[in-house]
Design a protein around this motif. Structure first.
Motif, PDB file in Angstrom:
ATOM      1  N   ARG A  14     -82.137 129.740  26.583  1.00 29.73           N
ATOM      2  CA  ARG A  14     -82.802 130.461  27.015  1.00 29.73           C
ATOM      3  C   ARG A  14     -82.133 131.127  28.439  1.00 29.73           C
ATOM      4  NH1 ARG A  14     -86.768 130.052  30.674  1.00 29.73           N
ATOM      5  NH2 ARG A  14     -88.845 131.558  31.087  1.00 29.73           N
ATOM      6  N   ASP A  15     -81.591 130.302  29.337  1.00 26.45           N
ATOM      7  CA  ASP A  15     -80.603 130.728  30.222  1.00 26.45           C
ATOM      8  C   ASP A  15     -79.999 132.010  29.825  1.00 26.45           C
ATOM      9  OD1 ASP A  15     -82.807 128.355  30.909  1.00 26.45           O
ATOM     10  OD2 ASP A  15     -80.781 127.551  31.696  1.00 26.45           O
ATOM     11  N   GLU A  16     -78.906 131.844  28.974  1.00 22.50           N
ATOM     12  CA  GLU A  16     -77.850 132.596  28.702  1.00 22.50           C
ATOM     13  C   GLU A  16     -78.968 134.249  28.655  1.00 22.50           C
ATOM     14  OE1 GLU A  16     -75.244 130.718  26.154  1.00 22.50           O
ATOM     15  OE2 GLU A  16     -76.468 130.711  24.493  1.00 22.50           O
ATOM     16  N   LEU A  17     -80.442 134.061  27.330  1.00 31.00           N
ATOM     17  CA  LEU A  17     -81.018 135.457  27.564  1.00 31.00           C
ATOM     18  C   LEU A  17     -80.962 135.622  29.192  1.00 31.00           C
ATOM     19  CD1 LEU A  17     -83.140 134.591  25.253  1.00 31.00           C
ATOM     20  CD2 LEU A  17     -81.009 134.864  24.845  1.00 31.00           C
ATOM     21  N   ILE A  18     -81.981 135.394  30.265  1.00 24.77           N
ATOM     22  CA  ILE A  18     -81.556 135.657  31.826  1.00 24.77           C
ATOM     23  C   ILE A  18     -80.613 135.465  31.665  1.00 24.77           C
ATOM     24  CG2 ILE A  18     -83.195 134.729  33.677  1.00 24.77           C
ATOM     25  CD1 ILE A  18     -84.599 132.571  31.821  1.00 24.77           C
ATOM     26  N   ASP A 249     -96.693 138.818  41.592  1.00 27.37           N
ATOM     27  CA  ASP A 249     -95.817 137.907  41.745  1.00 27.37           C
ATOM     28  C   ASP A 249     -94.794 137.332  41.120  1.00 27.37           C
ATOM     29  OD1 ASP A 249     -96.623 138.374  44.227  1.00 27.37           O
ATOM     30  OD2 ASP A 249     -98.583 137.317  44.818  1.00 27.37           O
ATOM     31  N   GLY A 250     -93.656 136.747  42.038  1.00 26.29           N
ATOM     32  CA  GLY A 250     -92.387 136.234  41.432  1.00 26.29           C
ATOM     33  C   GLY A 250     -91.990 136.599  39.617  1.00 26.29           C
ATOM     34  N   PHE A 251     -91.858 138.100  39.563  1.00 25.77           N
ATOM     35  CA  PHE A 251     -90.764 138.894  38.513  1.00 25.77           C
ATOM     36  C   PHE A 251     -89.458 138.412  38.982  1.00 25.77           C
ATOM     37  CE2 PHE A 251     -89.320 142.608  37.176  1.00 25.77           C
ATOM     38  CZ  PHE A 251     -89.580 142.334  35.059  1.00 25.77           C
ATOM     39  N   GLY A 252     -88.463 138.512  38.191  1.00 28.41           N
ATOM     40  CA  GLY A 252     -87.566 138.069  38.061  1.00 28.41           C
ATOM     41  C   GLY A 252     -87.282 138.139  36.813  1.00 28.41           C
ATOM     42  N   TYR A 253     -85.824 138.303  36.603  1.00 25.53           N
ATOM     43  CA  TYR A 253     -84.877 138.252  35.641  1.00 25.53           C
ATOM     44  C   TYR A 253     -85.757 137.650  34.452  1.00 25.53           C
ATOM     45  CZ  TYR A 253     -81.288 140.312  37.540  1.00 25.53           C
ATOM     46  OH  TYR A 253     -80.420 140.011  38.728  1.00 25.53           O
ATOM     47  N   GLU A 254     -86.215 136.299  34.414  1.00 29.85           N
ATOM     48  CA  GLU A 254     -86.866 135.285  33.598  1.00 29.85           C
ATOM     49  C   GLU A 254     -88.485 135.879  32.697  1.00 29.85           C
ATOM     50  OE1 GLU A 254     -88.402 131.034  33.453  1.00 29.85           O
ATOM     51  OE2 GLU A 254     -87.921 131.553  34.871  1.00 29.85           O
ATOM     52  N   SER A 281     -90.054 138.513  14.961  1.00 31.42           N
ATOM     53  CA  SER A 281     -90.093 138.690  16.248  1.00 31.42           C
ATOM     54  C   SER A 281     -88.464 137.920  16.729  1.00 31.42           C
ATOM     55  CB  SER A 281     -90.915 136.562  16.680  1.00 31.42           C
ATOM     56  OG  SER A 281     -90.714 136.082  17.989  1.00 31.42           O
ATOM     57  N   PHE A 282     -88.077 138.645  17.625  1.00 34.80           N
ATOM     58  CA  PHE A 282     -86.275 137.484  18.268  1.00 34.80           C
ATOM     59  C   PHE A 282     -86.643 136.509  18.637  1.00 34.80           C
ATOM     60  CE2 PHE A 282     -82.819 137.111  21.038  1.00 34.80           C
ATOM     61  CZ  PHE A 282     -81.981 137.918  20.504  1.00 34.80           C
ATOM     62  N   ARG A 283     -88.239 135.688  19.554  1.00 34.25           N
ATOM     63  CA  ARG A 283     -87.522 134.317  18.709  1.00 34.25           C
ATOM     64  C   ARG A 283     -87.486 133.435  17.711  1.00 34.25           C
ATOM     65  NH1 ARG A 283     -90.861 132.447  24.067  1.00 34.25           N
ATOM     66  NH2 ARG A 283     -91.646 134.092  25.253  1.00 34.25           N
ATOM     67  N   ASP A 284     -87.751 134.122  17.139  1.00 30.44           N
ATOM     68  CA  ASP A 284     -87.935 134.199  15.434  1.00 30.44           C
ATOM     69  C   ASP A 284     -86.294 133.645  15.061  1.00 30.44           C
ATOM     70  OD1 ASP A 284     -90.416 132.307  15.221  1.00 30.44           O
ATOM     71  OD2 ASP A 284     -90.774 134.379  14.246  1.00 30.44           O
ATOM     72  N   LEU A 285     -84.999 134.835  15.808  1.00 32.47           N
ATOM     73  CA  LEU A 285     -84.226 134.934  15.605  1.00 32.47           C
ATOM     74  C   LEU A 285     -83.726 134.168  16.128  1.00 32.47           C
ATOM     75  CD1 LEU A 285     -81.834 136.472  13.522  1.00 32.47           C
ATOM     76  CD2 LEU A 285     -81.686 137.432  15.714  1.00 32.47           C
ATOM     77  N   PHE A 286     -84.001 133.706  17.457  1.00 41.25           N
ATOM     78  CA  PHE A 286     -83.218 132.693  18.489  1.00 41.25           C
ATOM     79  C   PHE A 286     -83.078 131.758  17.684  1.00 41.25           C
ATOM     80  CE2 PHE A 286     -83.202 130.588  22.780  1.00 41.25           C
ATOM     81  CZ  PHE A 286     -82.191 131.323  22.911  1.00 41.25           C
ATOM     82  N   GLU A 287     -84.087 131.404  17.431  1.00 38.80           N
ATOM     83  CA  GLU A 287     -84.502 129.722  17.066  1.00 38.80           C
ATOM     84  C   GLU A 287     -83.912 129.696  15.812  1.00 38.80           C
ATOM     85  OE1 GLU A 287     -88.613 129.592  17.704  1.00 38.80           O
ATOM     86  OE2 GLU A 287     -88.565 129.763  20.034  1.00 38.80           O
ATOM     87  N   ASP A 302     -77.234 140.915  19.171  1.00 32.41           N
ATOM     88  CA  ASP A 302     -79.008 140.818  19.220  1.00 32.41           C
ATOM     89  C   ASP A 302     -79.460 141.413  20.387  1.00 32.41           C
ATOM     90  OD1 ASP A 302     -78.164 140.364  16.091  1.00 32.41           O
ATOM     91  OD2 ASP A 302     -77.895 138.699  16.769  1.00 32.41           O
ATOM     92  N   TRP A 303     -78.644 140.492  21.318  1.00 30.39           N
ATOM     93  CA  TRP A 303     -79.783 140.363  22.641  1.00 30.39           C
ATOM     94  C   TRP A 303     -79.640 142.183  23.270  1.00 30.39           C
ATOM     95  CZ3 TRP A 303     -83.657 138.638  24.219  1.00 30.39           C
ATOM     96  CH2 TRP A 303     -84.443 138.675  26.017  1.00 30.39           C
TER      97      TRP A 303
END
Length: 456
Positions: A14-18, A249-254, A281-287, A302-303
Motif C-alpha cells: 500500500r505504501d507504493e500506492l501512496i 483534518d489529516g487529509f493527504g496522499y494516504e 474493486s482495485f483492492r481485489d486486483l491489488f490483492e 494499473d494504478w
C-alpha cells in the motif's frame, strides 16, 4: 482523456500506492503549467459531426496533422487514436465523440502556453482545411443529438460506454457532447498539494461561472449557462464532485489513495488488450483476487490508469488538474491557465485565496456547485454573490501573476491574460449569457449561426 500509462512494475505494498503521488513533488523552481483543451469538429458545409472513418474523417485529420507536426501516431489495436510529440510532453487525443484534444507540454509560464496554443491551432487549421472541417469553441455541441454523434474507436471508451448508463443518466452526454479546458499544476510537498487542492476545489464553481459556455443542446437553449458542468452532476457519483474529504483534518496522499482504491474500475490493460472489469474493486486486483482476471496483480500502469478514470472537480495524479471550466476560444484558454497560475503559484496569492474560501462549509460548497451551472455569477455563497467572489479571486490572481513577474518579449507580465475574465465580471455576463441574447435576437432562435460565430 489521458494517454494510458505503460509501466509493468508490480505493486507489492500500500505504501507504493501512496508514494506514487508523492513522487510528483517538485521544487517551486521547477513548477510548470500544462494546459489541455478539447474542441468539437464539424463539417463546415452542412454543420454535421465528423465520423472517424472516411476520406474526410477524424482518421484523415490525424494523418494530416501528423504530417504537419511530425508527431508520432498513438495506436489502439492498430488504429490511430492520437499523436505524441517526439520531444515529449505534448499529445493529441480524441475524445469519445470526436472532440479533438491538445494535451499541452509542461511549460514554464502562460506566455509559453499561448505560443504552444497558437502553433497547435495553426497546424490543426492547415490539417483540417482540405477536409472541410471546422472546430466549435463551445462547451457542448449545440445541435446534434446524443444518438447522432459519432463514437470513436478507442477500447477504453467502449468499456465506459457500457458502464456509464449503469451509474448515471448523463455520462454518455459527458463523453460524446461536451468539451472542456483544464490546467495542470505542480506541488512541492504533501502540505502544498493539500492547500492547492482545497483552494482549487472551493473555487472551481467560480471557474465554471466565468467560463460558462454551453447554453444550447439539441438546437435550443437548455436552461443552463454551463450544461457541461450540470452533466457532470449526474454522470457517476462514485468518481465525481467536490471531493469533501479533501477538507478533513489529516487529509493527504494516504487518504486520497484509500478513496481511489474503492472507486470502481473500468478496465485492466494487459499488453494491447483492455479487459472490461467495470464495477470491480482495485483492492481485489491489488490483492490478486479479481474475479475477471484470477491471479493478476496490480502494476504501476494499473494504478496510474485507474487514477485517470476518476473525475472530481480537481483531480490528483502526480500533479493537480483544475477541471471545472467549459472550453472557450484561445483568449479564454489562456485566461484559464493564467487564473490558476496566479492563484496557486505565488505564496501570497495562495494564502489570500485560502483566506477567501476557508470559512465556507461543505454544505455551502455543495450548494454552490449545484447552483452555478444554471445561475453562473448570480449564484451566491456565504451571503455574497459569486460575482463579488470572482472579482476578489481575479484580483488575487492578478497580484500573484504580477509577483511572478514572468514577462514576454514586449515586457508584459502574465496578468494581461486575465483581461477577458475581468471583462466578464465587470459586465456581469458570461459568454453563455451573451450567446443566449444572440439566440433571442439576431440569430432568430436558431443555433446554426454558432457554427460561424463560435469557432476557433
Amino acid at each position: 482523456m489521458a494517454r494510458d500509462t505503460s509501466d509493468t512494475t508490480p505493486l507489492t505494498s500500500r505504501d507504493e500506492l501512496i508514494a506514487w503521488f508523492a513522487d510528483g513533488e517538485k521544487p517551486a523552481t521547477r513548477f510548470a503549467l500544462g494546459t489541455e483543451h478539447e474542441k468539437i469538429p464539424f463539417y463546415k458545409a452542412d454543420r454535421t459531426p465528423v465520423p472517424y472513418e472516411g476520406e474526410r474523417g477524424i482518421r484523415a485529420l490525424l494523418d494530416n496533422l501528423g504530417r504537419e507536426t511530425g508527431w508520432e501516431p498513438i495506436l489502439d489495436a492498430g488504429t490511430i487514436i492520437g499523436l505524441a510529440s517526439n520531444e515529449g510532453g505534448g499529445a493529441i487525443s480524441i475524445e469519445p465523440g470526436g472532440q479533438f484534444e491538445l494535451s499541452g507540454a509542461p511549460l514554464p509560464d502562460v506566455h509559453a502556453t499561448v505560443a504552444e496554443l497558437d502553433e497547435h491551432l495553426a497546424a490543426t487549421a492547415r490539417a483540417a482545411e482540405p477536409l472541410g472541417i471546422g472546430f466549435l469553441d463551445l462547451g457542448m455541441s449545440p445541435k446534434w443529438t446524443r444518438e447522432g454523434t459519432p463514437f470513436m474507436p478507442k477500447s477504453r471508451y467502449r468499456i465506459m460506454r457500457g458502464y456509464m448508463p449503469k451509474v448515471g443518466t448523463l455520462g454518455l452526454d459527458m463523453m460524446l457532447r461536451t468539451a472542456t479546458v483544464q490546467v495542470n499544476v505542480d506541488f512541492s510537498s504533501e502540505a502544498d498539494m493539500v492547500r492547492k487542492l482545497r483552494v482549487g476545489l472551493a473555487l472551481q464553481p467560480v471557474a465554471t461561472a466565468l467560463f460558462a459556455n454551453s447554453p444550447f443542446t439539441d438546437g435550443r437553449p437548455n436552461g443552463f449557462l454551463s450544461r457541461r458542468s450540470e452533466i457532470w452532476r449526474d454522470t457517476d457519483a462514485d468518481r465525481t464532485g467536490m471531493f469533501p474529504q479533501a477538507f478533513e483534518d489529516g487529509f493527504g496522499y494516504e487518504a486520497y489513495a484509500d478513496w481511489l482504491l474503492d472507486v470502481p474500475m473500468y478496465f485492466v490493460k494487459r499488453g494491447e488488450t483492455y479487459h472490461d472489469v467495470s464495477g470491480a474493486s482495485f483492492r481485489d486486483l491489488f490483492e490478486g483476487r479479481l474475479p475477471q482476471l484470477p491471479g493478476e496483480r496490480a502494476t504501476v500502469s494499473d494504478w496510474a490508469n485507474h487514477a485517470s478514470t476518476v473525475f472530481p472537480e480537481v483531480r490528483l495524479k502526480r500533479f493537480l488538474e483544475m477541471r471545472g471550466a467549459d472550453v472557450g476560444g484561445p483568449a479564454m484558454i489562456a485566461a484559464q491557465t493564467a487564473l490558476w497560475a496566479g492563484l496557486l503559484y505565488d505564496e501570497g496569492a495562495l494564502a489570500a485565496a485560502w483566506d477567501l474560501v476557508r470559512g465556507w462549509t461543505a454544505s455551502e460548497r455543495e450548494s454552490l456547485r449545484a447552483a452555478v451551472p444554471r445561475l453562473g455569477l448570480a449564484a451566491s455563497i456565504g451571503g455574497r454573490s459569486l460575482g463579488a467572489v470572482a472579482a476578489e479571486a481575479l484580483a488575487i490572481a492578478r497580484a500573484g501573476l504580477q509577483a511572478r513577474a514572468r514577462r514576454d518579449a514586449s515586457g508584459r507580465d502574465e496578468a494581461v491574460y486575465l483581461q477577458p475574465l475581468e471583462a466578464i465580471v465587470a459586465a456581469g455576463r458570461s459568454r453563455a449569457e451573451v450567446l443566449l441574447g444572440e439566440y433571442e435576437g439576431p440569430w432568430s432562435k436558431c443555433v446554426d449561426p454558432a457554427f460561424t460565430v463560435c469557432t476557433f
